[in-house]
Design a protein around this motif. Sequence first.
Motif, mmCIF file in Angstrom:
data_model
loop_
_atom_site.group_PDB
_atom_site.id
_atom_site.type_symbol
_atom_site.label_atom_id
_atom_site.label_comp_id
_atom_site.label_asym_id
_atom_site.label_seq_id
_atom_site.Cartn_x
_atom_site.Cartn_y
_atom_site.Cartn_z
ATOM 1 N N VAL A 28 -5.717 4.414 -6.189
ATOM 2 C CA VAL A 28 -6.062 6.203 -5.715
ATOM 3 C C VAL A 28 -6.032 7.043 -6.795
ATOM 4 O O VAL A 28 -6.363 6.259 -8.245
ATOM 5 N N LEU A 29 -7.286 7.717 -6.707
ATOM 6 C CA LEU A 29 -7.672 9.084 -7.368
ATOM 7 C C LEU A 29 -7.026 10.276 -7.634
ATOM 8 O O LEU A 29 -6.914 10.840 -8.980
ATOM 9 N N ASN A 30 -6.430 10.337 -6.569
ATOM 10 C CA ASN A 30 -5.548 11.724 -6.756
ATOM 11 C C ASN A 30 -4.463 11.298 -5.809
ATOM 12 O O ASN A 30 -4.452 11.087 -5.232
ATOM 13 N N GLY A 31 -3.166 11.938 -6.003
ATOM 14 C CA GLY A 31 -2.045 11.630 -5.275
ATOM 15 C C GLY A 31 -1.007 9.862 -6.041
ATOM 16 O O GLY A 31 -1.850 9.830 -6.723
ATOM 17 N N ASP A 32 0.040 10.106 -4.984
ATOM 18 C CA ASP A 32 0.385 9.084 -5.286
ATOM 19 C C ASP A 32 0.891 8.260 -3.634
ATOM 20 O O ASP A 32 1.400 9.671 -2.997
ATOM 21 N N GLU A 33 0.591 7.212 -3.510
ATOM 22 C CA GLU A 33 0.653 6.773 -2.237
ATOM 23 C C GLU A 33 2.269 7.079 -1.960
ATOM 24 O O GLU A 33 2.839 7.411 -0.623
ATOM 25 N N THR A 34 3.324 6.881 -3.012
ATOM 26 C CA THR A 34 4.383 7.170 -2.201
ATOM 27 C C THR A 34 5.068 8.142 -2.067
ATOM 28 O O THR A 34 5.640 8.943 -0.957
ATOM 29 N N ALA A 35 4.940 9.128 -3.029
ATOM 30 C CA ALA A 35 5.254 10.389 -3.542
ATOM 31 C C ALA A 35 4.560 11.756 -2.825
ATOM 32 O O ALA A 35 5.010 12.591 -2.221
ATOM 33 N N THR A 36 3.224 11.289 -2.831
ATOM 34 C CA THR A 36 2.645 12.007 -1.837
ATOM 35 C C THR A 36 2.360 12.321 -1.034
ATOM 36 O O THR A 36 2.081 13.455 0.291
ATOM 37 N N LEU A 37 2.053 11.193 0.097
ATOM 38 C CA LEU A 37 1.925 10.747 1.864
ATOM 39 C C LEU A 37 3.348 11.001 2.379
ATOM 40 O O LEU A 37 4.797 10.671 1.954
ATOM 41 N N SER A 38 3.493 11.129 3.808
ATOM 42 C CA SER A 38 4.472 10.933 4.349
ATOM 43 C C SER A 38 4.246 10.097 4.645
ATOM 44 O O SER A 38 3.177 9.050 5.594
ATOM 45 N N THR A 39 5.808 9.214 5.347
ATOM 46 C CA THR A 39 5.475 8.076 5.870
ATOM 47 C C THR A 39 6.261 7.705 7.028
ATOM 48 O O THR A 39 7.642 8.571 7.593
ATOM 49 N N TYR A 40 5.654 7.245 8.347
ATOM 50 C CA TYR A 40 6.627 6.673 9.780
ATOM 51 C C TYR A 40 6.726 5.624 9.591
ATOM 52 O O TYR A 40 5.367 4.792 10.571
ATOM 53 N N GLU A 41 7.383 5.578 10.697
ATOM 54 C CA GLU A 41 7.659 3.699 10.627
ATOM 55 C C GLU A 41 8.163 3.558 11.963
ATOM 56 O O GLU A 41 9.160 4.490 12.974
ATOM 57 N N CYS A 42 8.332 2.283 13.632
ATOM 58 C CA CYS A 42 8.276 2.520 14.367
ATOM 59 C C CYS A 42 8.256 1.106 14.378
ATOM 60 O O CYS A 42 7.919 0.466 13.983
ATOM 61 N N GLY A 43 8.748 1.220 15.493
ATOM 62 C CA GLY A 43 8.857 -0.260 16.518
ATOM 63 C C GLY A 43 9.668 -1.708 15.827
ATOM 64 O O GLY A 43 11.149 -1.050 14.958
ATOM 65 N N LYS A 44 9.238 -2.733 15.162
ATOM 66 C CA LYS A 44 9.703 -3.675 14.676
ATOM 67 C C LYS A 44 9.737 -3.403 12.521
ATOM 68 O O LYS A 44 10.968 -3.556 12.026
ATOM 69 N N ARG A 45 9.153 -1.827 13.064
ATOM 70 C CA ARG A 45 9.552 -1.323 11.515
ATOM 71 C C ARG A 45 8.388 -2.487 10.823
ATOM 72 O O ARG A 45 9.001 -2.550 9.050
ATOM 73 N N THR A 46 7.507 -2.498 11.110
ATOM 74 C CA THR A 46 6.733 -4.302 9.694
ATOM 75 C C THR A 46 5.461 -3.081 8.929
ATOM 76 O O THR A 46 5.333 -4.215 8.218
ATOM 77 N N SER A 47 5.324 -1.819 9.790
ATOM 78 C CA SER A 47 4.532 -1.488 8.403
ATOM 79 C C SER A 47 4.975 0.305 9.143
ATOM 80 O O SER A 47 5.695 0.641 9.579
ATOM 81 N N ALA A 48 4.365 0.143 7.446
ATOM 82 C CA ALA A 48 4.777 2.078 7.496
ATOM 83 C C ALA A 48 3.223 2.554 7.576
ATOM 84 O O ALA A 48 2.517 2.497 6.728
#
Length: 214
Positions: free
Chosen positions: A10-30
């Motif tokens: 990650v060169l700019n921003g933060d995976e957790t703090a910068t991006l929004s997260t959406y999960e569905c189904g069995k929630r095996t991935s974000a």
Amino acid sequence: MPAKDEDFIVLNGDETATLSTYECGKRTSAHKFCPTCGTAVMGRMHSGETPIGIAVRVLSDVDFDSLPVLMSDAANLEPLYQVPEPLETGVVPEGITPYHCSCHCGAIRYTLLSSQKIAEATKCNCSICSRNASLWIYPLTTTVRFDGIDNLTEYTFASNSVYHGFCKICGVTIRGRFGDSDIGLNLRTMNGLDLSGLEIKRVDGKAMLPAYEV
């Protein structure tokens, strides 16, 4: 495109703090997307040897049309995705076809009442449309009824003449707005519409000025 954590910097921003997260189904991935422009950036699997999936459309200098496409049967994974309930249209006049549409999570739903069968779409190669793989039609605003529009986030850039709207919860591109009277609708949000038979008109939005700078 699968990747391991050691291959992902990650060169700019933060995976957790910068991006929004959406999960569905069995929630095996974000599914992670930019909350400002709606661009899908990556997916994070909760288990597995390659926990990261990179959205290839965000990569620079890649000819997406030349890439071989590997088909996935993810649409048939349990639990099956349930299409959000369509908007009530009341009595539909004769000769009018209702097209029921929504983002993935159903926070935004809309119905297009069309006097013509949808047979063609516009594909733009500009910096935002190519990232979202959008397919557009441009109906009269009076033929579209929206619900949940408060969940729409709009993004504009360059000449600031088009406002690209996406769901702030799941990140799905819904519409493009040109001022107060003209809109484009993303056909990929139309439930049950067969996109394979559409005639595609290509627009070279990438050549429009001012040029987008990566």
